[in-house]
Enzyme design. Structure first.
Site, PDB file in Angstrom:
ATOM      1  N   SER A  51       3.511  -2.643  10.313  1.00  0.00           N
ATOM      2  CA  SER A  51       4.969  -2.665  10.443  1.00  0.00           C
ATOM      3  C   SER A  51       5.591  -4.011  10.072  1.00  0.00           C
ATOM      4  CB  SER A  51       5.374  -2.229  11.855  1.00  0.00           C
ATOM      5  OG  SER A  51       4.911  -0.910  12.103  1.00  0.00           O
TER       6      SER A  51
ATOM      7  N   GLU B 180      -5.493  -5.271  10.766  1.00  0.00           N
ATOM      8  CA  GLU B 180      -4.448  -4.263  10.934  1.00  0.00           C
ATOM      9  C   GLU B 180      -4.672  -3.511  12.241  1.00  0.00           C
ATOM     10  OE1 GLU B 180      -2.513  -3.048   7.054  1.00  0.00           O
ATOM     11  OE2 GLU B 180      -4.309  -1.857   7.195  1.00  0.00           O
TER      12      GLU B 180
ATOM     13  N   ASN C  17       0.859  -1.187   0.000  1.00  0.00           N
ATOM     14  CA  ASN C  17       0.000   0.000   0.000  1.00  0.00           C
ATOM     15  C   ASN C  17       0.891   1.230   0.000  1.00  0.00           C
ATOM     16  OD1 ASN C  17      -1.846   2.006   0.461  1.00  0.00           O
ATOM     17  ND2 ASN C  17      -2.334   1.388   2.560  1.00  0.00           N
TER      18      ASN C  17
ATOM     19  N   GLY D  60       2.492   1.859  10.776  1.00  0.00           N
ATOM     20  CA  GLY D  60       3.441   2.953  10.609  1.00  0.00           C
ATOM     21  C   GLY D  60       4.153   3.332  11.893  1.00  0.00           C
TER      22      GLY D  60
ATOM     23  N   LYS E 224       0.057   4.315  -0.329  1.00  0.00           N
ATOM     24  CA  LYS E 224      -0.578   5.505   0.276  1.00  0.00           C
ATOM     25  C   LYS E 224      -0.326   6.729  -0.593  1.00  0.00           C
ATOM     26  CE  LYS E 224       0.038   3.249   4.691  1.00  0.00           C
ATOM     27  NZ  LYS E 224       0.154   3.348   6.112  1.00  0.00           N
TER      28      LYS E 224
ATOM     29  N   GLU F 123      -6.706   4.427   8.044  1.00  0.00           N
ATOM     30  CA  GLU F 123      -6.472   5.849   7.722  1.00  0.00           C
ATOM     31  C   GLU F 123      -7.702   6.467   7.064  1.00  0.00           C
ATOM     32  OE1 GLU F 123      -2.771   5.304   5.631  1.00  0.00           O
ATOM     33  OE2 GLU F 123      -1.808   4.743   7.516  1.00  0.00           O
TER      34      GLU F 123
ATOM     35  N   HIS G  45      -9.638   0.952   5.228  1.00  0.00           N
ATOM     36  CA  HIS G  45      -8.315   1.099   5.858  1.00  0.00           C
ATOM     37  C   HIS G  45      -8.444   2.058   7.044  1.00  0.00           C
ATOM     38  CE1 HIS G  45      -4.124   2.240   6.463  1.00  0.00           C
ATOM     39  NE2 HIS G  45      -3.802   1.133   5.815  1.00  0.00           N
TER      40      HIS G  45
HETATM   41  C1  PEP Z   1      -0.829  -0.132   6.223  1.00  0.00           C
HETATM   42  O1  PEP Z   1      -0.925   1.065   6.072  1.00  0.00           O
HETATM   43  O2  PEP Z   1      -1.703  -0.881   5.787  1.00  0.00           O
HETATM   44  C2  PEP Z   1       0.347  -0.631   6.934  1.00  0.00           C
HETATM   45  C3  PEP Z   1       0.323  -1.862   7.357  1.00  0.00           C
HETATM   46  O3  PEP Z   1       1.405   0.245   7.118  1.00  0.00           O
HETATM   47  P1  PEP Z   1       2.832  -0.091   7.785  1.00  0.00           P
HETATM   48  O4  PEP Z   1       3.339  -1.360   7.132  1.00  0.00           O
HETATM   49  O5  PEP Z   1       3.689   1.082   7.448  1.00  0.00           O
HETATM   50  O6  PEP Z   1       2.609  -0.278   9.237  1.00  0.00           O
END
Ligand code: PEP
Length: 256
Positions: A218, A172, A15, A178, A17, A102, A100
């Site tokens: 992460s 998630e 992703n 992040g 973003k 976000e 998601h």
């Molecule tokens: C995400 O935004 O779906 C995500 C898992 O980000 P990150 O890997 O940076 O934690």
């Protein structure tokens, strides 16, 4: 075209973003195509909208899928700044992220909105990746299981049986996105088990057994194998580490 809803091979979704111009995205996608050819993983890339066509061109003819980051629930209309599922399908997307964290946090996507977006993505012939996950406050209050069960229920319950078969789920935890803080492999597997059990209640055992549940938060090359070792973890959704070919290909190789 590989079908990432079968649980045969790990699904690795990047992703991107709000990163990468069309040219930058095309170069990264080319490196991912070259680096994942022959690996036993199903890879998908989710660029920002302006890069969909250049990334689509870069992945054409390969096993790498084009993924939308979000879709509006209406097929068209006066919704400035929005993009419909039908437009994403026309750009070559076969998967779309829905819900998601976000989107839920910064754009106000409620469970009801998420539900309408699932319908729109399915109606446009693509597979939605329904993202669910608890915040740190919810986890510390002991509500992690019930939060993700409710998000899953809100997404899946009203879908018909055929559509449920086309949905993927991404667990998630918001506190791991992040932040560099990854859920332990045990926590991830425990939450995936909760989700598969909840899916069985909603959709029946057979559909739940076929459901692909990805982990996101992460994920890196050095933790992906441990996370994927969970019996109910079918792939990963990767943010930060998907923005460079080296770190993303490390994940793909270690997953394969
Ligand atoms: C995400 O935004 O779906 C995500 C898992 O980000 P990150 O890997 O940076 O934690």
């Amino acid at each position: 075209m590989p079908d990432p809803t079968t649980r045969d091979r790990p699904v690795i979704l990047g992703n991107w973003k709000m990163h990468k111009t069309p040219a930058e995205a095309e170069a990264l996608a080319g490196a991912v195509v070259a680096g994942t050819a022959g690996l036993a993983v199903d890879v998908g890339l989710a660029p920002a909208y302006p890069a969909l066509l250049s990334v689509g061109a870069a992945v054409r003819g390969s096993r790498v899928r084009l993924v939308g980051q979000d879709a509006h629930f209406e097929p068209q209309g006066a919704f400035t700044g929005a993009v419909s599922a039908r437009m994403l399908a026309a750009c070559g997307c076969s998967l779309v992220l829905v819900g998601h964290s976000e989107r839920r946090l910064h754009f106000g996507d409620t469970d009801a909105v998420v539900r309408r977006k699932l319908d729109a993505v399915l109606a446009a012939g693509m597979a939605p990746v329904l993202c669910v996950g608890e915040t740190l406050v919810q986890r510390e209050a002991g509500a992690a299981d019930s939060v993700v069960r409710e998000q899953l229920e809100a997404g899946l319950a009203a879908l018909d049986a055929e559509d449920r078969e086309r949905v993927l789920v991404a667990y998630e935890p918001v506190w791991a996105i992040g932040t560099g803080r990854t859920a332990t492999a045990e926590t991830a597997e425990a939450m995936h088990r909760v989700l598969r059990r909840a899916a069985a209640v909603i959709a029946g055992e057979a559909t739940a057994a076929r459901l692909s549940i990805l982990y996101g938060g992460s994920v890196k090359g050095d933790n992906v194998a441990e996370i994927l070792a969970g019996a109910n973890v079918d792939g990963v959704l990767v943010g930060g580490a998907s923005l460079e070919s080296g770190s993303f290909l490390d994940i793909c190789r270690n997953a394969a």
